[in-house]
Design an enzyme around this catalytic site. Sequence first.
Site: not given
Ligand SMILES: CCCCCCCCCCCCCCCCCC(=O)N[C@@H](Cc1ccccc1)C(=O)O
Ligand SMILES: [Zn+2]
Ligand SMILES: [Zn+2]
Length: 510
Positions: A133, A197
Amino acid sequence: MAALCGRAVVCSLAGLLVLFVSVLLIRTYTWPERAVRQWHWKEPSGMELMEEEKEQLIEALKGAIRIPTVSFSEDKQNTTALAEFGKYIEKVFPNVFSSKLITHEVFGNYSHLFKVNGSDHTLQPYMLLAHLDVVPATPESWEVSPFSGVEQDGYIYGRGTLDDKSSLIGILQALEFLLKKGYKPCRSFYIGLGHDEEVFGHRGAKIMAEELKNRKVKLAFLVDEGLPVIDGIIPGLNCPVALIGITEKGSLTLKLTVNGSPGHSSFPPLESSIGILSAAVSRLEQNPMPNKFGEGPERAMFEHVASKFVFPLNIVMANLWAFSLVVSRFLAQSSSTNAMIRTTTALTIFQSGIKSNVVPPTATATVNFRIHPAQTVKEVLDIVRKTIQDERVELSVMNSFDPLPVSSHDVESVGYQILQHTIHSVFSGAPSAPAVCIGNTDSRYFVPLTNNIYRFNPVILKKEDLNRIHGLNERISKEALERLVQFYFQLIQNADIDKIPIPHRATHEL
Ligand SMILES: CCCCCCCCCCCCCCCCCC(=O)N[C@@H](Cc1ccccc1)C(=O)O
Ligand SMILES: [Zn+2]
Ligand SMILES: [Zn+2]
């Protein structure tokens, strides 16, 4: 006499300064190289993709992007698209679906669980996770249509190209290629593809994990989406670094409600529900949660790559015992690095009012906190109450969970070493470092099955691409997509190793 004393003080201070500088320099220039280890790995076969295979892969992703598997909320998903996606992968990856080595099950109507049976039953299986999704997209703000899978200047554009259809297609494509080459794994593995997810994963990954737990499955390790190979995101870090999420922040979503007195806007109350709530959420934003740099695994991340920083930052990073305050202040300046060092406060929904001359009875706001590994839900709630300090603001917890356990990431850790080795060979020697995953993933449901969960997205991400995740003009370069497949292609083969060989230790481990 006084002059003699003064000279003694100056000499002592100078001596201390020399000692201090010597310690800094010794630590910097004898810093153990932790990113690269000399293992005796078997070279996995057939790294390079042929032109025809590259074309197949690109078309597979474009087709996946064109199916709008959007999750709007837990109860609003594009179920037609989710069902179509199931048929699509069956068509595009025929070997995966017909192989005698593989069993396939569907959970919650649209999630998929594959088991690839290995020849050696003494090896504990592992698991690869991805999700089908995607979050919604607003086409009018995009440069290209988000569900058209358009290719431009070497990039494939579309919702899901980074999160997370690239990984899903990458895993299945790698397996399809391997099966075609006659590959048979030694170590069994599962592939879990969740369908919700983006809206908590309750009907997909959660159910799959519960079922595997009922079947008494234990996993050697699990790899899910997560942190990327960062390039140019941390100032002064002069090479790409792969961040492996060894833990995941906790989460707390609060609904704030103020019930005021409604009425005619010509004689409004002295304080309205909107005014009271605005002041409360503003106090939350103006008073960030405490800086926790050094109290969680984020410190180890910087220490792992200290030697990769430019001078004089290499000295600073190798000597966080002396400079952690300065570093943490610096990290607080940008949103992505700030997220690593504290519980973040995001004001995400604000609702009130129906007409310009009606004072509304109620105002509500939703605030989402992502909890640093050194804090808990309870601690964050206590701080929130103290910060708002207004009884008229009612708080209700919509959902919450504490930060996830820290996965093993030492030299004995099979999963971590397999991952690190694969990253090193696929990303041209890029060092990797353990880190805190700032977003949440489906992998949290698998905590009862393994202590070794790693959140890693095998894609190089530059600063200008950060906001494309869940944002506008999400894209992946064709080159990055090929590398991503090579990553899974190698990871699957490297996972056949039965135990991690003893390293040649040139330097001691810290
Ligand atoms: C000091 C160094 C810093 C470097 C930072 C680099 C950042 C890179 C960003 C990468 C993004 C990370 C994403 C991880 C996966 C997240 C997946 C996601 O979007 N999950 C949702 C799940 C969710 C939570 C609550 C309600 C619905 C869905 C999320 O929002 O976390
Ligand atoms: Zn994701
Ligand atoms: Zn996401």
